[in-house]
Design an enzyme around this catalytic site. Structure first.
Site, mmCIF file in Angstrom:
data_model
loop_
_atom_site.group_PDB
_atom_site.id
_atom_site.type_symbol
_atom_site.label_atom_id
_atom_site.label_comp_id
_atom_site.label_asym_id
_atom_site.label_seq_id
_atom_site.Cartn_x
_atom_site.Cartn_y
_atom_site.Cartn_z
ATOM 1 N N LEU A 90 128.777 2.994 -0.749
ATOM 2 C CA LEU A 90 129.156 3.778 -1.932
ATOM 3 C C LEU A 90 129.445 5.227 -1.568
ATOM 4 C CD1 LEU A 90 127.547 3.778 -5.429
ATOM 5 C CD2 LEU A 90 127.594 5.923 -4.151
ATOM 6 N N LEU A 91 130.523 5.740 -2.119
ATOM 7 C CA LEU A 91 130.900 7.147 -1.997
ATOM 8 C C LEU A 91 130.841 7.771 -3.379
ATOM 9 C CD1 LEU A 91 134.048 8.660 -0.295
ATOM 10 C CD2 LEU A 91 133.845 8.748 -2.771
ATOM 11 N N ASN A 92 130.327 9.022 -3.465
ATOM 12 C CA ASN A 92 130.517 9.749 -4.716
ATOM 13 C C ASN A 92 130.900 11.205 -4.460
ATOM 14 O OD1 ASN A 92 127.480 9.400 -4.239
ATOM 15 N ND2 ASN A 92 127.345 10.888 -5.892
ATOM 16 N N ASP A 93 130.193 12.188 -4.940
ATOM 17 C CA ASP A 93 130.680 13.572 -5.019
ATOM 18 C C ASP A 93 131.299 14.096 -3.716
ATOM 19 O OD1 ASP A 93 129.144 13.153 -7.269
ATOM 20 O OD2 ASP A 93 127.795 14.827 -6.934
ATOM 21 N N GLN A 150 129.121 12.527 -0.632
ATOM 22 C CA GLN A 150 127.896 11.764 -0.827
ATOM 23 C C GLN A 150 128.143 10.320 -0.419
ATOM 24 O OE1 GLN A 150 124.629 13.041 -2.885
ATOM 25 N NE2 GLN A 150 125.467 14.244 -1.219
ATOM 26 N N TYR A 191 121.408 15.604 -1.366
ATOM 27 C CA TYR A 191 122.300 15.640 -2.517
ATOM 28 C C TYR A 191 123.388 16.705 -2.336
ATOM 29 C CZ TYR A 191 119.676 12.304 -5.397
ATOM 30 O OH TYR A 191 119.093 11.179 -5.926
ATOM 31 N N ARG A 213 120.129 21.398 -8.919
ATOM 32 C CA ARG A 213 120.821 20.880 -7.734
ATOM 33 C C ARG A 213 122.279 21.353 -7.632
ATOM 34 N NH1 ARG A 213 119.335 16.465 -10.947
ATOM 35 N NH2 ARG A 213 121.009 15.510 -12.174
ATOM 36 N N ASP A 214 122.886 20.983 -6.493
ATOM 37 C CA ASP A 214 124.314 21.126 -6.215
ATOM 38 C C ASP A 214 124.748 22.575 -6.007
ATOM 39 O OD1 ASP A 214 124.109 18.417 -6.885
ATOM 40 O OD2 ASP A 214 124.869 18.723 -8.918
ATOM 41 N N GLU A 240 125.863 19.426 -13.950
ATOM 42 C CA GLU A 240 125.899 19.108 -12.528
ATOM 43 C C GLU A 240 127.107 19.757 -11.847
ATOM 44 O OE1 GLU A 240 123.644 15.100 -11.492
ATOM 45 O OE2 GLU A 240 125.644 14.706 -12.287
#
Length: 464
Positions: A39-42, A58, A101, A159-160, A211
Protein backbone atom coordinates in the site's frame (compact mmCIF):
# COMPACT_ATOMS: atom_id res chain seq x y z
CA UNK A 1 21.74 -7.47 11.92
CA UNK A 2 20.00 -4.37 13.35
CA UNK A 3 16.22 -4.02 13.41
CA UNK A 4 16.48 -1.38 10.68
CA UNK A 5 18.44 -3.79 8.47
CA UNK A 6 16.00 -6.60 9.19
CA UNK A 7 13.02 -4.46 8.18
CA UNK A 8 14.70 -3.32 4.97
CA UNK A 9 15.61 -6.89 4.01
CA UNK A 10 12.12 -8.15 4.78
CA UNK A 11 10.57 -5.41 2.64
CA UNK A 12 12.91 -5.99 -0.30
CA UNK A 13 12.36 -9.75 -0.11
CA UNK A 14 8.64 -9.11 -0.31
CA UNK A 15 9.12 -6.88 -3.37
CA UNK A 16 11.26 -9.53 -5.07
CA UNK A 17 8.66 -12.18 -4.31
CA UNK A 18 5.51 -10.36 -5.45
CA UNK A 19 6.72 -7.44 -7.58
CA UNK A 20 6.28 -9.29 -10.88
CA UNK A 21 2.66 -10.12 -10.04
CA UNK A 22 1.99 -6.46 -9.24
CA UNK A 23 3.50 -5.15 -12.47
CA UNK A 24 1.47 -7.61 -14.57
CA UNK A 25 -1.81 -6.36 -13.14
CA UNK A 26 -3.74 -4.72 -16.03
CA UNK A 27 -4.65 -1.89 -13.64
CA UNK A 28 -1.03 -1.08 -12.79
CA UNK A 29 -0.12 2.39 -14.15
CA UNK A 30 2.37 3.07 -16.90
CA UNK A 31 3.50 6.62 -16.02
CA UNK A 32 2.15 7.26 -12.50
CA UNK A 33 4.09 6.43 -9.34
CA UNK A 34 2.69 3.34 -7.64
CA UNK A 35 4.04 0.96 -4.99
CA UNK A 36 6.24 -1.97 -6.09
CA UNK A 37 4.06 -4.02 -3.74
CA UNK A 38 1.73 -3.29 -0.84
CA UNK A 39 0.00 0.00 0.00
CA UNK A 40 1.08 3.53 -0.89
CA UNK A 41 -0.45 6.69 0.50
CA UNK A 42 0.68 10.28 1.27
CA UNK A 43 3.47 11.87 -0.80
CA UNK A 44 6.24 13.01 1.56
CA UNK A 45 9.52 14.95 1.43
CA UNK A 46 8.81 16.38 -2.03
CA UNK A 47 11.84 18.47 -3.02
CA UNK A 48 14.31 19.27 -5.79
CA UNK A 49 17.75 18.82 -4.28
CA UNK A 50 21.06 19.30 -6.14
CA UNK A 51 19.22 19.29 -9.45
CA UNK A 52 17.33 16.04 -8.80
CA UNK A 53 13.69 15.70 -7.84
CA UNK A 54 13.18 13.53 -4.76
CA UNK A 55 9.80 12.17 -3.77
CA UNK A 56 9.08 9.98 -0.77
CA UNK A 57 5.81 8.27 0.08
CA UNK A 58 4.06 6.46 2.88
CA UNK A 59 4.50 2.74 2.25
CA UNK A 60 3.26 -0.46 3.82
CA UNK A 61 5.22 -3.15 1.95
CA UNK A 62 3.77 -6.26 3.60
CA UNK A 63 0.04 -5.89 2.95
CA UNK A 64 -2.61 -3.71 1.29
CA UNK A 65 -3.76 -2.41 4.67
CA UNK A 66 -2.39 0.33 6.86
CA UNK A 67 0.10 -0.19 9.69
CA UNK A 68 3.63 0.76 10.70
CA UNK A 69 4.57 2.81 7.64
CA UNK A 70 7.94 3.00 5.89
CA UNK A 71 9.09 5.85 3.66
CA UNK A 72 9.54 4.69 0.07
CA UNK A 73 11.73 6.87 -2.16
CA UNK A 74 11.96 7.65 -5.88
CA UNK A 75 13.99 10.25 -7.77
CA UNK A 76 13.88 11.86 -11.19
CA UNK A 77 15.79 14.30 -13.36
CA UNK A 78 12.84 15.13 -15.63
CA UNK A 79 9.57 14.50 -13.71
CA UNK A 80 8.81 11.65 -16.11
CA UNK A 81 11.28 8.81 -15.49
CA UNK A 82 11.39 7.78 -11.83
CA UNK A 83 14.13 5.70 -10.26
CA UNK A 84 13.59 3.55 -7.18
CA UNK A 85 15.96 4.57 -4.39
CA UNK A 86 16.83 2.71 -1.16
CA UNK A 87 14.14 2.71 1.52
CA UNK A 88 14.52 6.04 3.33
CA UNK A 89 12.92 5.35 6.73
CA UNK A 90 11.83 2.24 8.60
CA UNK A 91 9.74 2.08 11.82
CA UNK A 92 12.58 0.62 13.85
CA UNK A 93 13.14 2.99 16.81
CA UNK A 94 11.26 3.65 20.03
CA UNK A 95 10.03 7.03 18.77
CA UNK A 96 8.58 5.69 15.46
CA UNK A 97 8.02 1.98 16.16
CA UNK A 98 4.38 2.11 14.95
CA UNK A 99 5.05 4.11 11.84
CA UNK A 100 7.21 6.77 10.22
CA UNK A 101 4.28 9.01 9.41
CA UNK A 102 4.15 11.88 6.92
CA UNK A 103 6.53 14.82 6.74
CA UNK A 104 8.68 16.98 4.50
CA UNK A 105 12.22 17.67 3.29
CA UNK A 106 14.51 20.69 3.30
CA UNK A 107 18.07 21.35 2.18
CA UNK A 108 20.51 22.70 4.77
CA UNK A 109 24.31 22.99 4.63
CA UNK A 110 24.67 20.48 1.79
CA UNK A 111 22.51 17.93 3.58
CA UNK A 112 18.99 16.70 2.93
CA UNK A 113 16.86 16.78 6.07
CA UNK A 114 13.62 14.83 6.54
CA UNK A 115 11.17 15.90 9.24
CA UNK A 116 8.48 13.32 9.95
CA UNK A 117 6.07 12.15 12.63
CA UNK A 118 7.03 9.17 14.74
CA UNK A 119 3.90 7.22 15.67
CA UNK A 120 3.92 5.21 18.90
CA UNK A 121 1.13 3.24 20.55
CA UNK A 122 1.13 1.74 24.04
CA UNK A 123 -1.98 -0.25 25.01
CA UNK A 124 -3.95 1.67 22.35
CA UNK A 125 -2.72 5.00 23.71
CA UNK A 126 -1.18 7.12 20.97
CA UNK A 127 2.01 9.17 21.23
CA UNK A 128 3.36 11.46 18.53
CA UNK A 129 6.87 12.82 18.05
CA UNK A 130 8.24 15.13 15.36
CA UNK A 131 11.53 13.54 14.29
CA UNK A 132 14.51 14.27 12.07
CA UNK A 133 16.63 12.18 9.70
CA UNK A 134 19.65 13.52 7.77
CA UNK A 135 21.43 12.47 4.58
CA UNK A 136 24.61 13.61 2.88
CA UNK A 137 23.94 11.76 -0.39
CA UNK A 138 20.13 11.91 -0.68
CA UNK A 139 19.90 8.12 -0.46
CA UNK A 140 20.89 6.99 3.02
CA UNK A 141 19.42 8.69 6.07
CA UNK A 142 20.57 8.76 9.68
CA UNK A 143 17.88 9.31 12.27
CA UNK A 144 18.52 12.10 14.77
CA UNK A 145 15.51 11.35 16.96
CA UNK A 146 12.82 13.50 18.50
CA UNK A 147 12.87 17.25 17.83
CA UNK A 148 9.40 18.35 18.96
CA UNK A 149 6.87 16.85 21.36
CA UNK A 150 3.15 17.64 21.54
CA UNK A 151 2.58 21.03 23.24
CA UNK A 152 -0.05 21.58 25.89
CA UNK A 153 -3.60 21.95 24.66
CA UNK A 154 -3.38 19.34 21.88
CA UNK A 155 -4.02 15.62 21.62
CA UNK A 156 -1.59 13.06 20.19
CA UNK A 157 -3.25 13.58 16.80
CA UNK A 158 -0.38 15.93 16.04
CA UNK A 159 1.48 15.11 12.85
CA UNK A 160 2.76 15.76 9.31
CA UNK A 161 5.37 18.55 9.70
CA UNK A 162 5.97 20.73 6.64
CA UNK A 163 9.17 22.81 6.80
CA UNK A 164 10.26 25.76 4.66
CA UNK A 165 12.67 28.70 4.75
CA UNK A 166 12.07 32.45 4.43
CA UNK A 167 15.28 34.52 4.41
CA UNK A 168 17.29 33.36 7.45
CA UNK A 169 14.30 31.90 9.30
CA UNK A 170 12.77 28.44 9.13
CA UNK A 171 9.13 27.64 9.70
CA UNK A 172 7.12 24.49 10.30
CA UNK A 173 3.38 23.83 10.20
CA UNK A 174 1.86 20.71 11.79
CA UNK A 175 -1.63 19.26 11.55
CA UNK A 176 -3.27 19.07 14.94
CA UNK A 177 -6.31 18.35 17.06
CA UNK A 178 -7.05 20.46 20.11
CA UNK A 179 -8.07 18.89 23.42
CA UNK A 180 -11.59 20.03 22.50
CA UNK A 181 -11.24 17.73 19.45
CA UNK A 182 -11.22 20.56 16.94
CA UNK A 183 -9.06 20.50 13.83
CA UNK A 184 -6.26 23.05 13.52
CA UNK A 185 -2.82 23.82 12.13
CA UNK A 186 -0.04 25.10 14.41
CA UNK A 187 3.32 26.63 13.57
CA UNK A 188 6.88 26.72 14.87
CA UNK A 189 9.95 28.78 13.96
CA UNK A 190 13.69 28.14 14.15
CA UNK A 191 17.02 29.77 13.28
CA UNK A 192 18.96 26.54 12.86
CA UNK A 193 16.41 23.75 12.18
CA UNK A 194 17.30 22.23 15.55
CA UNK A 195 15.73 24.41 18.25
CA UNK A 196 12.08 25.10 17.52
CA UNK A 197 9.89 27.77 19.11
CA UNK A 198 6.13 27.19 19.29
CA UNK A 199 4.27 30.00 17.54
CA UNK A 200 0.68 29.03 18.28
CA UNK A 201 -2.34 28.32 16.11
CA UNK A 202 -2.16 29.33 12.46
CA UNK A 203 -5.78 28.43 11.66
CA UNK A 204 -8.65 26.33 13.02
CA UNK A 205 -12.41 26.27 13.01
CA UNK A 206 -14.03 23.15 11.58
CA UNK A 207 -13.68 19.37 11.52
CA UNK A 208 -12.03 17.24 14.20
CA UNK A 209 -8.54 16.92 12.65
CA UNK A 210 -6.53 18.75 10.00
CA UNK A 211 -3.93 16.54 8.31
CA UNK A 212 -0.98 17.12 5.97
CA UNK A 213 -0.72 20.93 6.06
CA UNK A 214 1.38 22.84 3.54
CA UNK A 215 1.98 26.58 3.65
CA UNK A 216 3.35 28.66 0.78
CA UNK A 217 3.03 31.97 -1.00
CA UNK A 218 2.05 32.00 -4.64
CA UNK A 219 1.57 35.09 -6.79
CA UNK A 220 1.54 37.25 -3.65
CA UNK A 221 -1.10 35.26 -1.77
CA UNK A 222 -0.47 33.07 1.28
CA UNK A 223 -1.99 29.60 0.97
CA UNK A 224 -2.66 27.06 3.71
CA UNK A 225 -3.31 23.72 2.05
CA UNK A 226 -4.59 20.88 4.25
CA UNK A 227 -6.86 17.85 4.52
CA UNK A 228 -9.59 18.33 7.14
CA UNK A 229 -11.46 15.37 8.60
CA UNK A 230 -14.99 15.61 9.94
CA UNK A 231 -16.72 17.79 7.33
CA UNK A 232 -20.29 16.78 6.48
CA UNK A 233 -21.41 16.67 2.86
CA UNK A 234 -23.23 19.80 1.71
CA UNK A 235 -24.85 19.66 -1.72
CA UNK A 236 -22.12 19.01 -4.28
CA UNK A 237 -19.38 19.82 -1.74
CA UNK A 238 -17.42 17.55 0.62
CA UNK A 239 -18.68 14.31 -0.94
CA UNK A 240 -15.65 12.17 -0.08
CA UNK A 241 -15.12 10.55 3.32
CA UNK A 242 -12.41 13.17 4.00
CA UNK A 243 -11.58 16.31 2.01
CA UNK A 244 -8.63 18.34 0.76
CA UNK A 245 -8.54 22.06 0.12
CA UNK A 246 -7.08 25.42 1.07
CA UNK A 247 -7.67 28.83 2.55
CA UNK A 248 -6.03 31.88 0.98
CA UNK A 249 -5.13 35.20 2.52
CA UNK A 250 -2.31 36.99 4.33
CA UNK A 251 -0.29 35.79 7.32
CA UNK A 252 1.13 38.38 9.73
CA UNK A 253 3.74 36.37 11.62
CA UNK A 254 4.50 39.07 14.20
CA UNK A 255 0.84 39.38 15.15
CA UNK A 256 0.23 35.65 14.67
CA UNK A 257 -2.77 36.54 12.53
CA UNK A 258 -3.79 34.75 9.35
CA UNK A 259 -6.59 36.67 7.63
CA UNK A 260 -8.12 34.38 5.03
CA UNK A 261 -11.17 33.52 2.97
CA UNK A 262 -13.38 30.44 2.97
CA UNK A 263 -12.22 26.84 2.58
CA UNK A 264 -12.07 25.78 -1.09
CA UNK A 265 -11.82 22.17 -2.23
CA UNK A 266 -8.77 21.64 -4.41
CA UNK A 267 -10.05 18.63 -6.34
CA UNK A 268 -13.63 17.52 -7.05
CA UNK A 269 -12.93 13.89 -7.90
CA UNK A 270 -13.42 10.63 -6.03
CA UNK A 271 -9.80 10.08 -4.91
CA UNK A 272 -7.53 12.93 -3.89
CA UNK A 273 -5.89 13.60 -0.51
CA UNK A 274 -2.77 14.76 1.35
CA UNK A 275 -1.08 16.81 -1.42
CA UNK A 276 2.35 18.32 -0.89
CA UNK A 277 4.10 21.06 -2.84
CA UNK A 278 7.63 22.27 -3.44
CA UNK A 279 9.23 25.02 -5.48
CA UNK A 280 11.78 23.95 -8.09
CA UNK A 281 14.77 25.63 -9.73
CA UNK A 282 12.48 27.13 -12.38
CA UNK A 283 10.43 28.86 -9.72
CA UNK A 284 7.40 26.63 -10.25
CA UNK A 285 5.16 25.58 -7.36
CA UNK A 286 4.76 21.84 -8.01
CA UNK A 287 2.28 19.49 -6.36
CA UNK A 288 1.86 15.74 -5.92
CA UNK A 289 -1.26 14.26 -4.37
CA UNK A 290 -2.32 10.84 -3.17
CA UNK A 291 -4.92 9.24 -5.44
CA UNK A 292 -6.84 7.84 -2.49
CA UNK A 293 -8.88 8.86 0.55
CA UNK A 294 -8.58 7.41 4.07
CA UNK A 295 -11.44 5.16 5.19
CA UNK A 296 -13.07 5.16 1.73
CA UNK A 297 -13.72 1.57 0.57
CA UNK A 298 -10.09 1.04 -0.38
CA UNK A 299 -10.13 -2.71 0.31
CA UNK A 300 -12.83 -3.07 -2.37
CA UNK A 301 -10.42 -1.98 -5.10
CA UNK A 302 -9.63 -4.89 -7.44
CA UNK A 303 -5.85 -4.39 -7.24
CA UNK A 304 -5.88 -5.76 -3.68
CA UNK A 305 -6.01 -9.34 -4.98
CA UNK A 306 -2.71 -8.74 -6.78
CA UNK A 307 -1.00 -7.34 -3.70
CA UNK A 308 -0.93 -3.58 -4.31
CA UNK A 309 -3.08 -0.53 -3.61
CA UNK A 310 -3.15 3.16 -4.63
CA UNK A 311 -0.95 5.51 -6.66
CA UNK A 312 0.03 9.17 -6.78
CA UNK A 313 -1.15 11.87 -9.16
CA UNK A 314 1.04 13.28 -11.90
CA UNK A 315 3.10 16.32 -10.86
CA UNK A 316 1.09 19.51 -11.29
CA UNK A 317 2.07 23.16 -11.56
CA UNK A 318 0.04 25.61 -9.49
CA UNK A 319 -0.98 29.19 -10.19
CA UNK A 320 -3.24 31.57 -8.30
CA UNK A 321 -5.57 33.83 -10.21
CA UNK A 322 -9.14 35.10 -9.97
CA UNK A 323 -9.09 34.22 -6.27
CA UNK A 324 -8.37 30.52 -6.65
CA UNK A 325 -5.70 27.91 -7.34
CA UNK A 326 -5.37 26.57 -10.88
CA UNK A 327 -3.65 23.21 -11.46
CA UNK A 328 -2.22 21.82 -14.67
CA UNK A 329 0.07 18.88 -15.50
CA UNK A 330 3.71 19.94 -15.67
CA UNK A 331 4.90 20.81 -19.17
CA UNK A 332 7.34 17.88 -19.18
CA UNK A 333 4.46 15.40 -19.36
CA UNK A 334 3.86 16.35 -22.99
CA UNK A 335 7.00 14.35 -23.73
CA UNK A 336 4.95 11.23 -22.98
CA UNK A 337 2.99 11.74 -26.20
CA UNK A 338 4.16 8.75 -28.22
CA UNK A 339 1.93 9.41 -31.20
CA UNK A 340 -1.17 11.36 -32.11
CA UNK A 341 -3.99 8.90 -32.69
CA UNK A 342 -6.87 11.18 -33.62
CA UNK A 343 -7.61 14.79 -34.40
CA UNK A 344 -11.28 15.20 -35.19
CA UNK A 345 -13.50 18.22 -35.80
CA UNK A 346 -16.77 17.50 -34.04
CA UNK A 347 -19.22 19.69 -35.91
CA UNK A 348 -22.49 18.36 -34.53
CA UNK A 349 -23.69 16.69 -31.38
CA UNK A 350 -23.59 13.08 -32.44
CA UNK A 351 -21.81 10.29 -30.59
CA UNK A 352 -18.27 9.61 -31.79
CA UNK A 353 -16.79 6.24 -30.76
CA UNK A 354 -13.09 5.45 -30.93
CA UNK A 355 -10.73 2.87 -29.47
CA UNK A 356 -7.76 4.20 -27.52
CA UNK A 357 -4.96 2.65 -25.42
CA UNK A 358 -5.38 2.58 -21.66
CA UNK A 359 -2.50 5.07 -21.36
CA UNK A 360 -3.71 8.09 -23.31
CA UNK A 361 -4.23 11.82 -23.26
CA UNK A 362 -7.47 13.31 -24.52
CA UNK A 363 -7.97 17.02 -25.20
CA UNK A 364 -11.32 18.51 -26.17
CA UNK A 365 -11.30 22.15 -27.24
CA UNK A 366 -14.84 23.52 -27.03
CA UNK A 367 -15.84 26.50 -29.14
CA UNK A 368 -19.57 26.67 -28.50
CA UNK A 369 -21.83 26.56 -25.44
CA UNK A 370 -23.42 23.11 -25.79
CA UNK A 371 -23.83 20.02 -23.64
CA UNK A 372 -20.86 17.65 -23.44
CA UNK A 373 -20.60 13.97 -22.59
CA UNK A 374 -17.46 11.83 -22.47
CA UNK A 375 -17.72 8.15 -21.56
CA UNK A 376 -14.48 6.27 -20.86
CA UNK A 377 -14.36 2.51 -21.42
CA UNK A 378 -18.05 2.03 -20.55
CA UNK A 379 -17.18 2.78 -16.93
CA UNK A 380 -16.87 6.49 -16.13
CA UNK A 381 -18.88 9.38 -17.59
CA UNK A 382 -18.07 13.10 -17.52
CA UNK A 383 -20.94 15.36 -18.59
CA UNK A 384 -21.70 19.07 -18.73
CA UNK A 385 -25.17 20.59 -18.84
CA UNK A 386 -24.83 23.99 -20.47
CA UNK A 387 -28.19 25.15 -19.11
CA UNK A 388 -27.64 24.27 -15.43
CA UNK A 389 -23.82 24.76 -15.71
CA UNK A 390 -23.25 21.52 -13.78
CA UNK A 391 -20.35 19.16 -14.45
CA UNK A 392 -20.97 15.58 -13.29
CA UNK A 393 -18.55 12.68 -12.99
CA UNK A 394 -20.33 9.32 -12.58
CA UNK A 395 -18.96 5.81 -12.06
CA UNK A 396 -20.09 2.48 -10.54
CA UNK A 397 -19.76 2.03 -6.79
CA UNK A 398 -16.98 -0.36 -5.84
CA UNK A 399 -19.42 -2.55 -3.90
CA UNK A 400 -21.63 -2.96 -6.98
CA UNK A 401 -24.67 -1.29 -5.40
CA UNK A 402 -25.28 1.27 -8.13
CA UNK A 403 -23.46 4.43 -9.17
CA UNK A 404 -21.93 7.44 -7.45
CA UNK A 405 -21.12 10.93 -8.66
CA UNK A 406 -19.12 14.05 -7.95
CA UNK A 407 -19.99 17.46 -9.34
CA UNK A 408 -18.85 21.03 -9.88
CA UNK A 409 -20.18 24.22 -11.47
CA UNK A 410 -18.68 26.09 -14.43
CA UNK A 411 -20.18 29.05 -16.31
CA UNK A 412 -18.67 27.66 -19.48
CA UNK A 413 -16.24 25.01 -20.64
CA UNK A 414 -13.49 25.93 -23.05
CA UNK A 415 -11.20 22.90 -22.72
CA UNK A 416 -11.17 19.47 -21.15
CA UNK A 417 -7.90 17.58 -20.80
CA UNK A 418 -7.88 13.98 -19.54
CA UNK A 419 -4.78 12.00 -18.53
CA UNK A 420 -5.71 8.30 -18.55
CA UNK A 421 -3.48 5.59 -17.12
CA UNK A 422 -5.04 2.11 -16.93
CA UNK A 423 -6.92 2.54 -13.65
CA UNK A 424 -6.99 6.30 -13.22
CA UNK A 425 -8.04 9.52 -14.89
CA UNK A 426 -7.07 13.11 -14.07
CA UNK A 427 -9.40 15.64 -15.66
CA UNK A 428 -8.33 19.28 -16.01
CA UNK A 429 -11.06 21.71 -17.09
CA UNK A 430 -10.42 25.25 -18.35
CA UNK A 431 -6.65 25.14 -17.84
CA UNK A 432 -6.99 23.59 -14.38
CA UNK A 433 -9.74 25.82 -12.98
CA UNK A 434 -11.63 22.63 -12.04
CA UNK A 435 -9.95 19.25 -11.53
CA UNK A 436 -11.40 15.77 -11.03
CA UNK A 437 -9.00 13.00 -9.92
CA UNK A 438 -10.37 9.46 -9.82
CA UNK A 439 -9.53 5.78 -10.02
CA UNK A 440 -11.21 3.91 -12.86
CA UNK A 441 -11.48 0.12 -12.78
CA UNK A 442 -12.94 -0.52 -16.22
CA UNK A 443 -12.98 -3.93 -17.88
CA UNK A 444 -9.40 -4.30 -19.24
CA UNK A 445 -10.75 -5.65 -22.56
CA UNK A 446 -12.86 -2.54 -23.26
CA UNK A 447 -10.90 0.25 -25.00
CA UNK A 448 -13.67 2.40 -26.47
CA UNK A 449 -14.49 5.99 -25.64
CA UNK A 450 -17.73 7.74 -26.63
CA UNK A 451 -17.85 11.51 -27.02
CA UNK A 452 -20.76 13.84 -27.70
CA UNK A 453 -19.66 17.45 -28.12
CA UNK A 454 -18.95 20.25 -30.58
CA UNK A 455 -15.30 21.21 -30.89
CA UNK A 456 -11.91 19.72 -31.70
CA UNK A 457 -10.83 16.41 -30.21
CA UNK A 458 -7.17 15.34 -30.06
CA UNK A 459 -6.01 12.01 -28.62
CA UNK A 460 -2.44 10.88 -28.01
CA UNK A 461 -1.06 7.52 -26.93
CA UNK A 462 1.23 7.99 -23.93
CA UNK A 463 4.36 5.99 -23.22
CA UNK A 464 7.65 6.33 -21.37
Amino acid sequence: MSLDQQLRKKALDHVNKLGTIVEKDPYYPKYHIAPPVGLLNDPNGWIQWNGTYHLFYQWMPFKTGHGAKFWGHVSSKDLIHWKDEPIALTPGDWFDKDGCYSGSAISFRDELLLYYTGNVKHNNIREAYQCLAVSKDGKHFEKKGVQIEVPKGYTAHFRDPKVWQEDDQFYMVIGAQTEKEEGSVVWFSSRDLMEWRFGGTLASGFGYMWECPDFFTIDGTDILLFSPQGLSASGIHYRNTHQTGYIAGKWDKKANSFTHGQFIELDKGFEFYAPQTTIDNLGRRLLFGWMGVPDQDEQLQPTVKNGWLHQLTVPRELAFRDGQIFQKPVEELKQLRKQQLYQLELEKQSVITRDIPKASELKLEVQTHYDIEIQLFGYLTLSYNAQTQHIRLVRPKLDGSGSEERAAVAKEIKEIRCLIDHSSVEIFINDGEIVFTSRMFANPSINSIDIKAIGKLTVWELAL
